[in-house]
Design an enzyme around this catalytic site. Structure first.
Site, PDB file in Angstrom:
ATOM      1  N   TRP A  11      46.511  28.969  46.429  1.00  0.00           N
ATOM      2  CA  TRP A  11      45.091  29.172  46.089  1.00  0.00           C
ATOM      3  C   TRP A  11      44.897  30.297  45.067  1.00  0.00           C
ATOM      4  O   TRP A  11      43.800  30.476  44.553  1.00  0.00           O
ATOM      5  CB  TRP A  11      44.292  29.501  47.355  1.00  0.00           C
ATOM      6  CG  TRP A  11      44.050  28.340  48.270  1.00  0.00           C
ATOM      7  CD1 TRP A  11      44.591  27.087  48.168  1.00  0.00           C
ATOM      8  CD2 TRP A  11      43.204  28.324  49.421  1.00  0.00           C
ATOM      9  NE1 TRP A  11      44.127  26.292  49.195  1.00  0.00           N
ATOM     10  CE2 TRP A  11      43.272  27.035  49.982  1.00  0.00           C
ATOM     11  CE3 TRP A  11      42.392  29.279  50.044  1.00  0.00           C
ATOM     12  CZ2 TRP A  11      42.556  26.672  51.128  1.00  0.00           C
ATOM     13  CZ3 TRP A  11      41.685  28.929  51.192  1.00  0.00           C
ATOM     14  CH2 TRP A  11      41.769  27.641  51.727  1.00  0.00           C
ATOM     15  N   LYS A  12      45.946  31.088  44.836  1.00  0.00           N
ATOM     16  CA  LYS A  12      45.846  32.250  43.936  1.00  0.00           C
ATOM     17  C   LYS A  12      44.671  33.136  44.377  1.00  0.00           C
ATOM     18  O   LYS A  12      44.467  33.273  45.578  1.00  0.00           O
ATOM     19  CB  LYS A  12      45.745  31.778  42.476  1.00  0.00           C
ATOM     20  CG  LYS A  12      46.890  30.814  42.120  1.00  0.00           C
ATOM     21  CD  LYS A  12      47.034  30.528  40.666  1.00  0.00           C
ATOM     22  CE  LYS A  12      48.239  29.608  40.449  1.00  0.00           C
ATOM     23  NZ  LYS A  12      48.500  29.303  39.052  1.00  0.00           N
ATOM     24  N   HIS A  95      56.178  34.919  41.667  1.00  0.00           N
ATOM     25  CA  HIS A  95      55.312  34.032  40.877  1.00  0.00           C
ATOM     26  C   HIS A  95      55.152  34.601  39.465  1.00  0.00           C
ATOM     27  O   HIS A  95      55.082  35.818  39.288  1.00  0.00           O
ATOM     28  CB  HIS A  95      53.945  33.885  41.557  1.00  0.00           C
ATOM     29  CG  HIS A  95      53.150  32.759  40.970  1.00  0.00           C
ATOM     30  ND1 HIS A  95      52.476  32.887  39.785  1.00  0.00           N
ATOM     31  CD2 HIS A  95      52.978  31.478  41.383  1.00  0.00           C
ATOM     32  CE1 HIS A  95      51.900  31.720  39.500  1.00  0.00           C
ATOM     33  NE2 HIS A  95      52.197  30.848  40.448  1.00  0.00           N
ATOM     34  N   GLU A 165      58.598  26.590  38.075  1.00  0.00           N
ATOM     35  CA  GLU A 165      57.248  26.596  37.505  1.00  0.00           C
ATOM     36  C   GLU A 165      57.305  27.071  36.055  1.00  0.00           C
ATOM     37  O   GLU A 165      57.216  28.286  35.797  1.00  0.00           O
ATOM     38  CB  GLU A 165      56.346  27.535  38.308  1.00  0.00           C
ATOM     39  CG  GLU A 165      56.121  27.095  39.729  1.00  0.00           C
ATOM     40  CD  GLU A 165      54.762  27.545  40.255  1.00  0.00           C
ATOM     41  OE1 GLU A 165      54.049  26.698  40.789  1.00  0.00           O
ATOM     42  OE2 GLU A 165      54.425  28.735  40.119  1.00  0.00           O
ATOM     43  N   GLY A 235      48.528  24.502  42.100  1.00  0.00           N
ATOM     44  CA  GLY A 235      47.619  25.631  42.151  1.00  0.00           C
ATOM     45  C   GLY A 235      46.191  25.123  42.122  1.00  0.00           C
ATOM     46  O   GLY A 235      45.566  24.910  43.162  1.00  0.00           O
TER      47      GLY A 235
END
Ligand code: 13P
Length: 256
Positions: A11-12, A95, A165, A235
């Site tokens: 969800w950041k 990340h 990613e 995301g």
């Protein structure tokens, strides 16, 4: 033994209120009730974790980071042990958005070791910023994987989920462009070979490698069928309960 396929929603730094977080999470809980084979993980901001864990047993909670010390004078940090004690079972580490703020492979390495010690499953994110004509991006990924896993005992490596990613494919990257399932497949094979050299072919074969970077319900099937991966890390698409559920269902419908 082959592990379950996994879909992880990052969800950041969203949504803005607890009310909206509950709405999104409950909407998801209702929609995924028939899912059996696929592991579903949602990683909301820290401050929603405690509240959200009450709503679902099927969705496993993950955090978006965890510090390497257990407790003490580390203002602003949250430890793996604290998260585990709260019921969290996964943690995203390394990340690209954190690396952009100064997170190094060395930090990620310490965080992986302490997360494993706390009983959390680390989701190690690796990814190059750009693709150059000389294929330097392979050495970027190799060094991220090797440095982040340095000194991690071999028998723990298959517990870690490795998320490829590519930064250039993430939805929030300026001038982004789409990665293809062939890009994912090539890198998944390369990461597995890197893992195999660092541990053993058996351990590398057991380790889950997943893809993230603008995955949506239109691209999920191709990535899952042809991308050489064991799951996805959406995301933006994880902020829409319907879209995220579609991605989970596509994963659930895979033959193997
Ligand atoms: P997007 O799916 O929004 O591109 O985000 C990918 C990601 O960074 C997940 O960790």
């Amino acid at each position: 033994m082959r592990q379950k396929k996994i879909v992880i929603g990052n969800w950041k730094m969203n949504p803005l209120s607890l009310k909206d977080a509950e709405k999104l999470f409950i909407g998801l809980t209702r929609r995924i009730s028939r899912i059996k084979k696929t592991e579903i993980v949602v990683c909301p901001p820290y401050l929603y974790l405690e509240r959200l864990k009450k709503f679902s047993r099927k969705i496993v909670l993950g955090a978006q980071d965890a510090f390497w010390e257990d407790a003490g004078a580390f203002t602003g940090e949250v430890s793996g042990e604290m998260l585990y004690n709260l019921g969290v079972r996964y943690v995203i580490l390394g990340h690209s958005e954190r690396r952009e703020l100064g997170e190094t492979d060395g930090f990620v390495n310490k965080k992986i070791k302490s997360a494993l010690k706390a009983g959390l499953v680390p989701i190690l994110c690796v990814g190059e910023k750009e693709r150059d004509a000389n294929h330097e991006y392979f050495s970027v990924i190799k060094s991220q994987v090797e440095r982040c896993l340095k000194g991690v005992s071999k028998n723990l490596i298959s517990k870690i989920v490795i998320a490829y990613e590519p930064v250039w494919a993430i939805s929030s990257t300026a001038n982004r462009h789409d990665a293809t399932s062939a890009d994912s497949r090539e890198m998944a094979i390369f990461i597995r070979k890197t893992l195999s050299d660092a541990s053993s072919p058996e351990i590398a074969a057991e380790t889950r490698i997943i893809y993230g970077g603008s995955v949506n319900m239109k691209s999920a099937k191709d990535f899952l069928e042809n991308g050489g991966i064991d799951g996805l890390l959406p995301g933006r698409a994880s902020l829409d309960a319907e879209e995220f559920t579609e991605i989970v269902k596509i994963c659930e419908a895979l033959k193997n």
